[in-house]
Write a protein that holds these residues in place. Structure first.
Motif, PDB file in Angstrom:
ATOM      1  N   LYS A  20     -38.567   0.002  30.507  1.00 56.32           N
ATOM      2  CA  LYS A  20     -37.708  -0.090  29.832  1.00 56.32           C
ATOM      3  C   LYS A  20     -37.592  -1.765  29.092  1.00 56.32           C
ATOM      4  CE  LYS A  20     -34.947  -1.300  32.982  1.00 56.32           C
ATOM      5  NZ  LYS A  20     -35.662  -1.249  34.743  1.00 56.32           N
ATOM      6  N   SER A  21     -38.121  -2.629  29.137  1.00 55.03           N
ATOM      7  CA  SER A  21     -38.221  -3.952  28.436  1.00 55.03           C
ATOM      8  C   SER A  21     -39.745  -3.943  27.345  1.00 55.03           C
ATOM      9  CB  SER A  21     -38.509  -4.864  29.189  1.00 55.03           C
ATOM     10  OG  SER A  21     -37.979  -5.144  30.089  1.00 55.03           O
ATOM     11  N   THR A  22     -39.731  -2.954  27.834  1.00 53.80           N
ATOM     12  CA  THR A  22     -41.775  -2.574  26.827  1.00 53.80           C
ATOM     13  C   THR A  22     -40.978  -2.239  25.943  1.00 53.80           C
ATOM     14  OG1 THR A  22     -43.407  -2.970  29.330  1.00 53.80           O
ATOM     15  CG2 THR A  22     -43.569  -1.769  27.205  1.00 53.80           C
ATOM     16  N   THR A  23     -39.716  -0.623  26.196  1.00 49.94           N
ATOM     17  CA  THR A  23     -39.907   0.077  24.790  1.00 49.94           C
ATOM     18  C   THR A  23     -38.545  -1.362  24.246  1.00 49.94           C
ATOM     19  OG1 THR A  23     -39.255   1.420  26.073  1.00 49.94           O
ATOM     20  CG2 THR A  23     -38.002   1.912  24.293  1.00 49.94           C
ATOM     21  N   ASP A  61     -31.575  -7.226  27.035  1.00 49.34           N
ATOM     22  CA  ASP A  61     -32.436  -6.871  27.986  1.00 49.34           C
ATOM     23  C   ASP A  61     -31.500  -8.453  29.479  1.00 49.34           C
ATOM     24  OD1 ASP A  61     -34.537  -6.473  29.875  1.00 49.34           O
ATOM     25  OD2 ASP A  61     -36.061  -7.227  28.700  1.00 49.34           O
ATOM     26  N   GLU A  62     -30.931  -7.064  29.921  1.00 43.21           N
ATOM     27  CA  GLU A  62     -30.403  -6.831  31.333  1.00 43.21           C
ATOM     28  C   GLU A  62     -29.448  -8.555  31.349  1.00 43.21           C
ATOM     29  OE1 GLU A  62     -32.438  -6.131  34.508  1.00 43.21           O
ATOM     30  OE2 GLU A  62     -33.778  -5.569  33.893  1.00 43.21           O
ATOM     31  N   PRO A  63     -29.074  -8.207  29.790  1.00 45.74           N
ATOM     32  CA  PRO A  63     -28.133  -9.951  30.165  1.00 45.74           C
ATOM     33  C   PRO A  63     -26.913 -10.313  30.816  1.00 45.74           C
ATOM     34  CG  PRO A  63     -27.360  -7.940  28.159  1.00 45.74           C
ATOM     35  CD  PRO A  63     -28.107  -7.259  29.119  1.00 45.74           C
ATOM     36  N   ARG A  87     -50.481   0.829  26.231  1.00 47.59           N
ATOM     37  CA  ARG A  87     -51.216   0.340  26.785  1.00 47.59           C
ATOM     38  C   ARG A  87     -51.091  -0.776  26.676  1.00 47.59           C
ATOM     39  NH1 ARG A  87     -52.355   5.381  23.929  1.00 47.59           N
ATOM     40  NH2 ARG A  87     -53.674   4.103  22.949  1.00 47.59           N
ATOM     41  N   PHE A  88     -51.391  -1.245  28.489  1.00 46.90           N
ATOM     42  CA  PHE A  88     -51.604  -2.620  28.227  1.00 46.90           C
ATOM     43  C   PHE A  88     -52.807  -2.520  28.362  1.00 46.90           C
ATOM     44  CE2 PHE A  88     -47.010  -3.441  28.638  1.00 46.90           C
ATOM     45  CZ  PHE A  88     -47.453  -4.793  27.363  1.00 46.90           C
ATOM     46  N   GLY A  89     -54.169  -2.889  27.751  1.00 46.37           N
ATOM     47  CA  GLY A  89     -55.319  -2.641  28.977  1.00 46.37           C
ATOM     48  C   GLY A  89     -55.964  -1.390  28.765  1.00 46.37           C
ATOM     49  N   ASN A  90     -55.943  -0.726  29.389  1.00 48.38           N
ATOM     50  CA  ASN A  90     -56.315   0.819  30.319  1.00 48.38           C
ATOM     51  C   ASN A  90     -54.651   1.984  30.953  1.00 48.38           C
ATOM     52  OD1 ASN A  90     -56.868  -0.129  32.433  1.00 48.38           O
ATOM     53  ND2 ASN A  90     -59.345  -0.005  32.171  1.00 48.38           N
ATOM     54  N   GLN A  91     -54.196   0.626  31.175  1.00 46.87           N
ATOM     55  CA  GLN A  91     -53.416   1.195  31.671  1.00 46.87           C
ATOM     56  C   GLN A  91     -51.789   1.492  30.726  1.00 46.87           C
ATOM     57  OE1 GLN A  91     -50.692  -2.017  33.530  1.00 46.87           O
ATOM     58  NE2 GLN A  91     -49.552  -1.089  34.634  1.00 46.87           N
ATOM     59  N   THR A  92     -51.782   2.502  30.929  1.00 46.91           N
ATOM     60  CA  THR A  92     -50.293   3.487  29.798  1.00 46.91           C
ATOM     61  C   THR A  92     -49.017   3.093  30.383  1.00 46.91           C
ATOM     62  OG1 THR A  92     -52.065   4.508  28.947  1.00 46.91           O
ATOM     63  CG2 THR A  92     -49.824   5.525  28.679  1.00 46.91           C
ATOM     64  N   VAL A  93     -48.828   2.285  29.503  1.00 48.31           N
ATOM     65  CA  VAL A  93     -47.082   1.760  30.583  1.00 48.31           C
ATOM     66  C   VAL A  93     -46.005   2.840  29.995  1.00 48.31           C
ATOM     67  CG1 VAL A  93     -45.344  -0.005  30.724  1.00 48.31           C
ATOM     68  CG2 VAL A  93     -48.055  -0.965  31.012  1.00 48.31           C
ATOM     69  N   ILE A  94     -46.461   3.133  28.776  1.00 48.22           N
ATOM     70  CA  ILE A  94     -45.123   4.630  27.986  1.00 48.22           C
ATOM     71  C   ILE A  94     -46.019   5.540  27.271  1.00 48.22           C
ATOM     72  CG2 ILE A  94     -42.837   4.247  25.718  1.00 48.22           C
ATOM     73  CD1 ILE A  94     -42.633   2.951  27.863  1.00 48.22           C
ATOM     74  N   PRO A 145     -35.932   2.608  37.475  1.00 47.42           N
ATOM     75  CA  PRO A 145     -36.037   1.266  38.130  1.00 47.42           C
ATOM     76  C   PRO A 145     -36.976   0.181  37.684  1.00 47.42           C
ATOM     77  CG  PRO A 145     -37.340   3.740  38.277  1.00 47.42           C
ATOM     78  CD  PRO A 145     -36.360   3.487  37.452  1.00 47.42           C
ATOM     79  N   SER A 146     -37.785  -0.205  38.752  1.00 48.53           N
ATOM     80  CA  SER A 146     -38.253  -2.185  37.541  1.00 48.53           C
ATOM     81  C   SER A 146     -40.165  -1.179  38.099  1.00 48.53           C
ATOM     82  CB  SER A 146     -38.529  -3.051  39.036  1.00 48.53           C
ATOM     83  OG  SER A 146     -38.677  -4.030  38.389  1.00 48.53           O
ATOM     84  N   GLY A 147     -39.768  -1.779  36.910  1.00 47.13           N
ATOM     85  CA  GLY A 147     -41.777  -1.686  35.837  1.00 47.13           C
ATOM     86  C   GLY A 147     -41.708  -0.021  35.600  1.00 47.13           C
ATOM     87  N   CYS A 148     -40.526   0.896  34.896  1.00 42.02           N
ATOM     88  CA  CYS A 148     -40.463   1.869  34.478  1.00 42.02           C
ATOM     89  C   CYS A 148     -40.676   1.281  33.018  1.00 42.02           C
ATOM     90  CB  CYS A 148     -39.641   2.676  34.278  1.00 42.02           C
ATOM     91  SG  CYS A 148     -37.902   2.067  34.036  1.00 42.02           S
TER      92      CYS A 148
HETATM   93  N1  LIG Z   1     -47.840  -7.764  29.312  1.00 45.83           N
HETATM   94  C1  LIG Z   1     -48.411  -7.232  29.905  1.00 45.83           C
HETATM   95  N2  LIG Z   1     -49.540  -7.169  30.320  1.00 45.83           N
HETATM   96  C2  LIG Z   1     -49.796  -6.062  30.871  1.00 45.83           C
HETATM   97  N3  LIG Z   1     -49.050  -4.814  31.970  1.00 45.83           N
HETATM   98  C3  LIG Z   1     -47.356  -5.452  31.678  1.00 45.83           C
HETATM   99  C4  LIG Z   1     -47.271  -6.438  30.535  1.00 45.83           C
HETATM  100  N4  LIG Z   1     -45.993  -6.439  30.252  1.00 45.83           N
HETATM  101  C5  LIG Z   1     -45.527  -5.110  31.094  1.00 45.83           C
HETATM  102  N5  LIG Z   1     -45.927  -4.997  31.866  1.00 45.83           N
HETATM  103  C6  LIG Z   1     -46.771  -3.463  32.714  1.00 45.83           C
HETATM  104  O1  LIG Z   1     -45.773  -2.526  32.172  1.00 45.83           O
HETATM  105  C7  LIG Z   1     -45.278  -1.625  33.047  1.00 45.83           C
HETATM  106  C8  LIG Z   1     -43.105  -2.475  32.077  1.00 45.83           C
HETATM  107  O2  LIG Z   1     -43.237  -2.979  32.069  1.00 45.83           O
HETATM  108  P1  LIG Z   1     -41.459  -3.680  31.675  1.00 45.83           P
HETATM  109  O3  LIG Z   1     -41.322  -4.434  31.900  1.00 45.83           O
HETATM  110  O4  LIG Z   1     -41.247  -2.845  30.507  1.00 45.83           O
HETATM  111  O5  LIG Z   1     -40.725  -2.885  33.013  1.00 45.83           O
HETATM  112  P2  LIG Z   1     -39.065  -2.981  33.276  1.00 45.83           P
HETATM  113  O6  LIG Z   1     -38.477  -1.122  33.220  1.00 45.83           O
HETATM  114  O7  LIG Z   1     -39.061  -3.800  32.307  1.00 45.83           O
HETATM  115  O8  LIG Z   1     -38.990  -3.578  34.993  1.00 45.83           O
HETATM  116  P3  LIG Z   1     -37.614  -4.735  34.994  1.00 45.83           P
HETATM  117  O9  LIG Z   1     -36.064  -3.544  35.253  1.00 45.83           O
HETATM  118  O10 LIG Z   1     -38.365  -5.096  36.298  1.00 45.83           O
HETATM  119  O11 LIG Z   1     -37.604  -5.639  34.374  1.00 45.83           O
HETATM  120  C9  LIG Z   1     -44.869  -2.471  34.174  1.00 45.83           C
HETATM  121  O12 LIG Z   1     -45.949  -2.083  34.699  1.00 45.83           O
HETATM  122  C10 LIG Z   1     -45.782  -3.985  33.915  1.00 45.83           C
HETATM  123  O13 LIG Z   1     -46.142  -4.337  34.565  1.00 45.83           O
END
Ligand SMILES: Nc1ncnc2c1ncn2[C@@H]1O[C@H](COP(=O)(O)OP(=O)(O)OP(=O)(O)O)[C@@H](O)[C@H]1O
Ligand SMILES: [Mg+2]
Lengths: 289, 359
Positions: free
Chosen positions: B42-45, B158-160, B12-19, B37-40
């Motif tokens: 992946k990078s966070t994982t 990460d997307e090298p 979670r970032f703040g109250n937004q659950t990302v994973i 897709p973008s924002g799903c």
């Molecule tokens: N440091 C952060 N603070 C708040 N929200 C974040 C932070 N890092 C990522 N997010 C949110 O987490 C979600 C996932 O981000 P992430 O970077 O993992 O996406 P991604 O799958 O790698 O996308 P992309 O293909 O565009 O790189 C996004 O909605 C992003 O806004």
């Protein structure tokens, strides 16, 4: 010449005229005056050749003033940059508290030194001053501050550092924030210690900022005037007399305009050489892009 | 070498659950691709595996041991960043050497390692250059060398390749596959490019909105998509999805079927209806000739779908029958989950994709 070829010159003419009138003309006029003897009031200026320069370089006072200025500059620049960098490293976080502290340390930079100098004089008063009271609180011996030849120059350094440290810290913070975050992540993955991260990444990446501040601070410190004028008038025993105050003293207290101009030319040359030196030699070392 | 396991990981970032409750098993020595897709997320994982982000919930394990509490440098992983994150003030040699120095590797050994690695990635001539004087591909290699020299148990990328031009990207793709074969180390690779995912991974993890949609081998994803999302994500052009009610030709008593899908390349175009599959009367409304293949935009009573063929292009405006063998039809329920419908498998008829049109 047709209007088209003239146009660009016409466009820059206003700023060029202002530049020539207010920047170039005074400089040349000063150089001219440095070869004359003049008391500011009498209509005739006597040409005396290099006599003013000879007198200047033989003067014991001028030598002391010059060294005072150098010591003041080196100490002020070194201390203010070091303290500012430490402050910046500490304040480089996004939180309301840090924002307030940033604002607080920046405020000296925008407050007039004239009023603040009076405040510092009061704080540095040997008998009733706040600083000695604080020293006493920690059972430390009191300092004579501005009243003794050993401490007066250092006291001015304290005020000088206090004045610019906030500005420097703010510029450092901007510099720190422009360093890409992923460099630090790469360093974390490379198992870099805090010191290695600072020495091999932060500091090299900050070198353009550091260089900029070094130039600006050196030039500004070399021309210190307000604090000298208000707090010490160059005393005690010339121990805080510095170049710009010396020039002012000779020009407007002793009315030796020619001599003061010669000192002015020397200051101009020193600052000019410093600037060129900075850009020639140090710009090379900080350039990495 | 190491297997990585994510157990009920949330972020979670703040109250937004990302994973959300992510479970993932990365085989030791595999080339696992995270795609979506973008924002799903992946990078966070990936960054959670690297230790650059802390997990909010759950556990990450390496060879069975939890590594949540370890700082990035102690996890024995190396990462290649999208923009490489090379240290701009250091030369190529210093960039590669930095991690070794921090690990207090003796100088002699360092030099030997650097020589070894630079020979692998072909950087010998550039060791004393600053990254800013290198081309994109060379920087990419420096980033790889910097990761490789540490001999990590897991490579994270990460997307090298996303900053490289198409030709170089294809070349580096091959090189990475070969590198993986040579090293035998676990690779976890993030991309949003399905072609990259299909061509590089031996396991593909398709993510959407912080959840895993399907995780399996490339061909299985193509042939057995688990749901509408993966069906639409893999394949160019994507699978045609039509609501079942709009296809009167399809007879099925299964009430749960809501969507029907078929891949554009599995359609046979013919002059007359064929047996053993779904036959749709349709018209070519548009065509895209790409040289080795042609993509037709077709329409059946107002319902558009796409067909891909490798034969000689057909004319626009032609009225034809689009035939899809039953085995090439996919069925999805209201939630988009794929359904196994056995009755259609029974009367399979093998008809290869192609055109059966007499001009
Ligand atoms: N440091 C952060 N603070 C708040 N929200 C974040 C932070 N890092 C990522 N997010 C949110 O987490 C979600 C996932 O981000 P992430 O970077 O993992 O996406 P991604 O799958 O790698 O996308 P992309 O293909 O565009 O790189 C996004 O909605 C992003 O806004
Ligand atoms: Mg990403």
């Amino acid at each position: 010449m047709s209007l088209n070829t003239l146009r660009p010159y016409l466009m820059v003419a206003p700023s060029l005229i202002i530049f020539l009138l207010f920047f170039i003309y005074p400089i040349f006029y000063m150089i001219y005056l440095s070869f004359t003897s003049w008391n500011l009031i009498s209509p005739d200026k006597t040409f005396v050749g290099v006599a003013n320069y000879v007198e200047l370089f033989q003067s014991q006072d001028f030598r002391q003033v010059f060294f005072n200025t150098v010591i003041y500059t080196v100490l002020t620049v070194f201390l203010s940059l070091t303290v500012a960098l430490l402050l910046a490293l500490w304040l480089n976080k996004s939180s309301a508290i840090y924002g307030i502290v940033q604002g607080a340390i920046f405020s000296p930079y925008i407050i007039s030194l004239v009023s603040v100098s009076l405040l510092w004089m009061w704080m540095m008063d040997p008998q009733y001053g706040l600083l000695n009271w604080v020293l006493n609180l920690f059972h430390l011996p009191p300092s004579p501050w501005l009243t003794h030849t050993d401490t007066a120059l250092l006291s001015l350094v304290v005020v000088g550092v206090w004045k610019i440290v906030g500005y420097n810290a703010l510029v450092f913070i901007a510099g720190l924030q422009s360093i890409p975050k992923d460099l630090y992540e790469a360093a974390a993955l490379d198992e870099a210690s805090q010191w290695a991260t600072f020495a091999r990444i932060t500091l090299p990446m900050l070198s353009p900022t550091l260089f900029f501040l070094l130039v600006v601070n050196t030039i500004a410190s070399f021309q210190v005037f307000d604090t000298v004028q208000i707090m010490t008038q160059g005393g005690p025993v010339n121990s805080t007399n510095m170049l710009v105050y010396y020039i002012y003293e000779y020009g407007f207290d002793f009315f030796k305009i020619g001599y003061a101009s010669a000192a002015g030319v020397v200051l101009l040359v020193i600052v000019g050489v410093m600037t060129v030196f900075h850009f020639r030699f140090m710009a090379k070392r900080v350039h990495y892009r | 070498m190491a297997a990585i396991e994510l157990k009920d990981v949330s972020k979670r970032f703040g109250n937004q659950t990302v994973i959300r409750n992510l479970n993932l098993w990365v085989e030791d020595g595999s080339f696992t691709v995270l795609v979506g897709p973008s924002g799903c997320g992946k990078s966070t994982t990936l960054r959670m595996i690297a230790g650059l982000e802390q997990v909010s919930d759950g556990e990450i394990r390496m060879n069975g041991d939890p590594i949540n509490h370890l700082p990035p440098g102690k996890r024995d992983v190396a990462m290649v960043f999208q923009n490489y994150a090379l240290y701009p003030t250091m030369t190529v040699r210093e960039n590669i050497e930095f991690g070794l120095k921090n690990k207090k590797v003796p100088k002699k050994e360092r030099q030997q390692l650097i020589e070894e690695i630079t020979a692998v990635v072909g950087l010998e001539a550039y060791l004393d250059r600053k990254p800013s004087t290198l081309s994109g591909g060379q920087r990419q290699r420096v980033a790889l060398a910097r990761a490789m020299v540490k001999k990590p148990k897991v490579f994270l990328m990460d997307e090298p390749l996303s900053n490289l031009d198409a030709k170089l990207r294809a070349q580096m793709r091959t090189e990475l596959i070969e590198l993986h074969k040579k090293l035998g180390t676990t690779f976890i690779y993030v991309t949003h490019d399905q072609v990259e995912a299909m061509s590089m991974g031996d396991k593909i993890v398709i993510m959407n909105e912080g959840e895993i949609q399907q995780a399996t081998e490339p061909m299985e994803i193509y042939q057995q998509p688990a749901n509408l999302f993966t069906a639409l994500f893999i394949g160019t052009p994507p699978m045609n999805i039509i609501e079942k009610d709009k296809i009167p030709q399809l007879h099925s008593h299964n009430k749960d079927i809501v969507y029907v899908g078929f891949r554009p390349e599995k359609v046979v175009l013919s002059n007359e209806p064929l047996e053993g599959g779904l036959t749709l009367p349709a018209e070519i409304v548009n065509r895209e000739i790409l040289g080795h293949e042609t993509i037709y935009q077709m329409e059946m009573s107002g319902i558009p779908f796409k067909v891909k063929h490798y034969d000689h292009p057909l004319e626009e405006g032609m009225r034809l029958f689009a035939y899809i063998a039953y085995k090439n039809l996919y069925f999805f329920d209201r939630e988009g989950r794929r359904m196994e419908v056995e009755e259609n498998k029974a009367d399979l008829q093998t008809v290869a994709g192609g055109v059966r049109v007499c001009p």
